[in-house]
Design an enzyme around this catalytic site. Structure first.
Site, PDB file in Angstrom:
ATOM      1  N   ARG A  40     -31.551 -50.787  17.517  1.00 35.39           N
ATOM      2  CA  ARG A  40     -30.493 -51.400  18.333  1.00 35.39           C
ATOM      3  C   ARG A  40     -29.998 -52.706  17.717  1.00 35.39           C
ATOM      4  O   ARG A  40     -28.819 -53.043  17.836  1.00 35.39           O
ATOM      5  CB  ARG A  40     -30.992 -51.633  19.761  1.00 35.39           C
ATOM      6  CG  ARG A  40     -31.134 -50.359  20.571  1.00 35.39           C
ATOM      7  CD  ARG A  40     -31.529 -50.665  22.004  1.00 35.39           C
ATOM      8  NE  ARG A  40     -31.685 -49.452  22.795  1.00 35.39           N
ATOM      9  CZ  ARG A  40     -32.048 -49.427  24.063  1.00 35.39           C
ATOM     10  NH1 ARG A  40     -32.304 -50.562  24.694  1.00 35.39           N
ATOM     11  NH2 ARG A  40     -32.170 -48.280  24.721  1.00 35.39           N
ATOM     12  N   LYS A 201     -38.731 -33.820  32.450  1.00 33.92           N
ATOM     13  CA  LYS A 201     -38.241 -33.806  33.822  1.00 33.92           C
ATOM     14  C   LYS A 201     -36.802 -33.314  33.926  1.00 33.92           C
ATOM     15  O   LYS A 201     -35.911 -33.833  33.257  1.00 33.92           O
ATOM     16  CB  LYS A 201     -38.337 -35.211  34.436  1.00 33.92           C
ATOM     17  CG  LYS A 201     -39.768 -35.690  34.636  1.00 33.92           C
ATOM     18  CD  LYS A 201     -39.772 -37.041  35.350  1.00 33.92           C
ATOM     19  CE  LYS A 201     -41.188 -37.499  35.651  1.00 33.92           C
ATOM     20  NZ  LYS A 201     -41.203 -38.783  36.367  1.00 33.92           N
ATOM     21  N   GLY A 360     -34.501 -41.730  23.844  1.00 31.58           N
ATOM     22  CA  GLY A 360     -35.531 -42.407  23.057  1.00 31.58           C
ATOM     23  C   GLY A 360     -36.470 -41.472  22.329  1.00 31.58           C
ATOM     24  O   GLY A 360     -36.701 -41.613  21.122  1.00 31.58           O
ATOM     25  N   GLY A 383     -30.825 -43.670  29.825  1.00 36.73           N
ATOM     26  CA  GLY A 383     -30.198 -43.460  31.129  1.00 36.73           C
ATOM     27  C   GLY A 383     -28.685 -43.582  31.101  1.00 36.73           C
ATOM     28  O   GLY A 383     -27.973 -42.793  31.725  1.00 36.73           O
TER      29      GLY A 383
END
Length: 402
Positions: A40, A201, A360, A383
């Site tokens: 980043r 998930k 990630g 997210g």
């Protein structure tokens, strides 16, 4: 999405509040804390170099992880400032706070071309509450916001939406690159378009799956995510991880993920490709099962896609013109369970078209198995990327729109 960027205004000699995406954890190396990875930070270098060319005073604002309104020594921004200085080959001063008279004094003493890294804004509980007075204090002494915090753009915090209420804001090059690349997937993907999704998930990806299903030609499902769909088809999955029923407290409703999977299988059966074989383990040994013919025994769980599925997925990927990968195919951290994820990433390198990886774990795996430059775009958000792909408006992007 048309954004107002740093190239659209005159920034010469301005004092810039640079909202950075440096929510990066740290690790200890020879007794010194260092950022755990610098992807980043590297992504923001073009923006910062542009600001320095414009003789700006650059004041960097970020949060680091979750200190919950407390000062946590291991979550200070000193390691981030140090690594940025190394990559920019320029001094980066460090403040011990993000607001207050001492910070303002440091800003007043800055010259054009100087860089100041503020302390972790989450050391204040007001940050997560999007406290307006706190946001106003964060803006003191600055002329304009340059916003590159795409991974935080879905948050309504003082350092995201809050500061934008008090100063004009424009997008940096990194944020614009993320938005342009992801917008292309939603608005103008070259066909065939294949979405490869995995991870643990389904709740993390439900909205993006719903939004992308009408757009894609194929959706290849791996990881523990596949267990939900396989169970929906009536497969016996043994002790494999299957996400429990989700309870939305605000809407006061339950969501049965297996029932959801059954519904979308009925609607999009021709688009959804599930594993035909899987690697399973009882914690001691591993073996491969033909999921269409065999049950997963009690005490055993699926941990990767099998070799037949790897070939099927690779064939779909290689025939595509656009491929999006979000989530690993298995527990790739284990040396014996890497092949599913490795095979998918390898196939993407042979695509004659656009390839995007997001999330990630996905980025970590891609970095382990090769060069990230092999892909058209690497989204460094988690997210925020999923919410963008779900078609949601990210709150911090609204003030940046033309």
């Amino acid at each position: 999405m048309n954004l107002r960027t740093i190239e659209d205004i005159d920034l010469k000699n301005k004092t810039v509040l640079y909202r950075a995406p440096y929510d990066i954890g740290v690790k200890e190396v020879n007794g010194v804390l260092e950022v755990s990875d610098d992807l980043r930070i590297r992504a923001t270098l073009p923006t910062l170099q542009y600001l320095l060319q414009k003789n700006c005073k650059v004041v960097i604002l970020t949060y680091v992880k979750r200190p919950d309104g407390q000062v946590v020594e291991s979550l200070r921004t000193a390691p981030h400032a140090r690594r940025l200085s190394e990559l920019l080959d320029a001094p980066v001063a460090k403040a011990d706070d993000c607001i207050g008279p001492l910070v303002l004094e440091k800003i007043k003493k800055m010259q054009g071309g100087d860089i100041l890294m503020l302390e972790n804004v989450r050391f204040y509980k007001e940050e997560i509450a999007d406290d307006d007075e706190f946001a106003k204090k964060l803006c003191e002494g600055k002329d304009i916001i340059v916003f590159d915090g795409f991974p935080q753009a879905h948050r309504e915090h003082s350092s995201t939406t809050g500061i934008e209420r008090h100063l004009p804001a424009v997008a940096g090059f990194y944020l614009k690159k993320e938005v342009d690349s992801l917008s292309n997937l939603l608005e103008n993907p070259e066909k065939p378009f294949t979405f490869v999704t995995g991870g643990a998930k389904i709740s993390d990806k439900i909205d993006s799956i719903n939004n992308l299903l009408p757009l894609v030609d194929n959706i290849l499902v791996g990881g523990a995510l596949a267990n939900v769909f396989l169970k929906a088809e009536g497969r016996i999955m043994g002790s494999s991880f299957i996400e429990d029923v989700f309870v939305d407290e605000k809407k006061r409703e339950k969501k049965d993920w297996v029932l959801y999977a059954k519904e979308i299988l009925e609607k999009y059966k021709e688009k959804i490709v599930l594993p035909s074989d899987m690697v399973i383990s009882d914690g001691i040994v591993t073996r491969i099962v033909d999921i269409n013919k065999e049950e997963v025994p009690d005490g055993w769980m699926t941990l990767d896609i099998g070799p037949k599925t790897q070939n099927i997925f690779s064939d779909f990927i290689k025939k595509s013109k656009t491929v999006l990968l979000a989530g690993p195919m298995g527990k790739f951290e284990d040396d014996n369970l890497k092949e599913g994820t490795r095979s998918v990433l390898s196939a993407m390198k042979d695509v004659r078209g656009r390839t995007v990886i997001a999330g990630g774990d996905t980025v970590d795996a891609a970095g382990e198995f090769g060069n990230l430059e092999s892909y058209s775009h690497v989204s460094l958000a988690a997210g925020a990327t999923l919410e963008f792909l779900a078609g949601k408006t990210l709150p911090a992007l609204v003030p940046l729109m033309q």
